[in-house]
Design an enzyme around this catalytic site. Structure first.
Site, PDB file in Angstrom:
ATOM      1  N   ASP A   1       0.684  -1.066   0.021  1.00 34.24           N
ATOM      2  CA  ASP A   1       0.002  -0.035  -0.205  1.00 34.24           C
ATOM      3  C   ASP A   1       1.067   1.257   0.014  1.00 34.24           C
ATOM      4  O   ASP A   1       2.415   1.213   0.307  1.00 34.24           O
ATOM      5  CB  ASP A   1      -0.816   0.046   1.355  1.00 34.24           C
ATOM      6  CG  ASP A   1      -1.859   1.114   1.444  1.00 34.24           C
ATOM      7  OD1 ASP A   1      -2.749   1.471   0.144  1.00 34.24           O
ATOM      8  OD2 ASP A   1      -2.002   1.865   2.194  1.00 34.24           O
TER       9      ASP A   1
ATOM     10  N   ASP B   1      -0.073   5.295   0.916  1.00 32.53           N
ATOM     11  CA  ASP B   1      -0.266   6.353   1.988  1.00 32.53           C
ATOM     12  C   ASP B   1      -0.237   5.672   3.120  1.00 32.53           C
ATOM     13  O   ASP B   1      -1.195   4.687   3.642  1.00 32.53           O
ATOM     14  CB  ASP B   1      -1.509   7.193   1.708  1.00 32.53           C
ATOM     15  CG  ASP B   1      -1.394   8.524   2.217  1.00 32.53           C
ATOM     16  OD1 ASP B   1      -0.943   8.586   3.115  1.00 32.53           O
ATOM     17  OD2 ASP B   1      -1.940   9.518   1.394  1.00 32.53           O
TER      18      ASP B   1
ATOM     19  N   ASP C   1      -1.353  -0.585   6.153  1.00 30.33           N
ATOM     20  CA  ASP C   1      -1.489   0.146   7.373  1.00 30.33           C
ATOM     21  C   ASP C   1      -2.898  -0.187   7.770  1.00 30.33           C
ATOM     22  O   ASP C   1      -3.187   0.476   8.851  1.00 30.33           O
ATOM     23  CB  ASP C   1      -0.973   1.450   7.313  1.00 30.33           C
ATOM     24  CG  ASP C   1      -2.044   2.578   6.531  1.00 30.33           C
ATOM     25  OD1 ASP C   1      -2.030   2.280   5.235  1.00 30.33           O
ATOM     26  OD2 ASP C   1      -2.278   3.439   7.034  1.00 30.33           O
TER      27      ASP C   1
END
Length: 342
Positions: free
Chosen positions: A26, A28, A225
């Site tokens: 991922d 961001d 995240d």
């Protein structure tokens, strides 16, 4: 492979960059935040790549093109080609192409990333419901997307045109804070039409399929995240995952995760790719990792010991997830997490 009911983070005697052939990262909250590289990200990814691990960047943001994302990463010091970027726009474009005739027109409610992805699949982007589209596709169009675009989608959907969405993330991080994401815009059209879109992005299977098709990964590791997109996407794809604590997930959310949101591994940041992962073992009526022992008490999670805070969090995960089983841990984690600085 992921197990159906995970009760503790797993250990690995090898560095994860050696145990898996491809990292599906991922962006961001993992690689960058607010456009700037996260601490340790650039050097960790360079080391993983030099050791033979392929790096692929997987994003639900359908606004930016792969070329644009690759250029941004390269500017940050992470050399990246457009072929290393997989977007939800690409996933939804493939999904549409499998259900409409070749060369069909598709009404686009979103940005350039969607248009590029549709053309890649031989479809023709159009701007109006009067253009006789065979499908409507909706993706994040940025803060300046005109309200009238939602009306255009509604006109076409009301005529029976099938509706697709790149993803349904309700929020998106920005430099100024949390902003409405594509999921919020999808809700506008859903409320107005009563229709339901076919969705392609994380955590759903079309995005995982697109990623595997484009990378050829045989032993992929999802790195993210967010529990509800990255980790759940790995669970749905039956592959392993690494949660890094540089983004939106905090300790309490991790302890309360239901099975589909429980990562295989947990680490502080992307340096976790370069190391083995410690075993969490049963001990003294609880679970031990490093210098910490965690137990599920009557009303709260209990933690004893000292050492690396992350080891304590891993032990707490084992206590919480075991207590929760297939549900969500409802024990108070407050005092235990406070000992770790969370």
């Amino acid at each position: 492979m992921s197990q159906s009911v995970r009760t503790r983070p797993e250990g690995s005697g090898q560095a994860l960059s050696e145990a898996y052939d491809t990292a599906l990262l991922d962006l961001d909250g993992v690689v960058y935040a607010g456009g700037d590289a996260i601490v340790h990200a650039v050097e960790s990814l360079a080391t993983a790549r030099a050791g033979g691990m392929r790096l692929a960047y997987v994003t639900n943001n359908a606004l930016r093109t792969p070329d644009s994302v690759a250029g941004h990463l390269t500017e940050l010091g992470i050399p990246t080609g457009a072929e290393d970027v997989i977007t939800s726009a690409q996933a939804v474009a493939r999904l549409i192409s499998e259900q409409v005739p070749a060369g069909a027109r598709v009404l686009v409610i979103g940005g350039e990333g969607l248009r590029v992805a549709l053309r890649e699949r031989g479809l023709v982007p159009v701007e109006s419901a009067e253009d006789e589209p065979a499908a409507v596709v909706q993706g994040y169009g940025g803060p300046d997307l005109p309200w009238g675009r939602f009306a255009e989608a509604c006109y076409a959907i009301a005529r029976g045109v099938p509706w697709y969405a790149s993803n349904t993330d309700l929020t998106i991080p920005s430099a100024r804070g949390i902003a409405p994401g594509n999921g919020a815009a999808v809700e506008v059209v859903r409320i107005a039409t009563g229709a339901e879109p076919q969705v392609a992005g994380k955590p759903l299977p079309p995005m995982h399929r697109e990623t595997i098709l484009r990378t050829g990964a045989e032993r992929p590791l999802v790195v993210g995240d967010r529990l509800d997109t990255d980790i759940e996407g790995a669970f749905n794809g039956e592959v392993d995952s690494l949660l890094v604590l540089t983004g939106v997930t905090d300790g309490a959310q991790l302890l309360a995760a239901p099975p589909r949101h429980r990562p295989t591994y947990v680490d502080a940041d992307l340096r976790g790719l370069l190391t083995g992962q410690p075993e969490v073992t049963e001990a003294d009526g609880g679970f031990r990792c490093g210098g910490w022992t965690a137990r599920a008490g009557a009303e709260r999670l209990e933690l004893d010991g000292d050492g690396e805070a992350l080891d304590g969090l891993r032990a707490l995960c084992a206590a919480a997830w075991t207590a929760a089983g297939e549900g969500v841990c409802e024990l108070d984690p407050g005092k235990a997490l406070a000992r770790l600085g969370w």
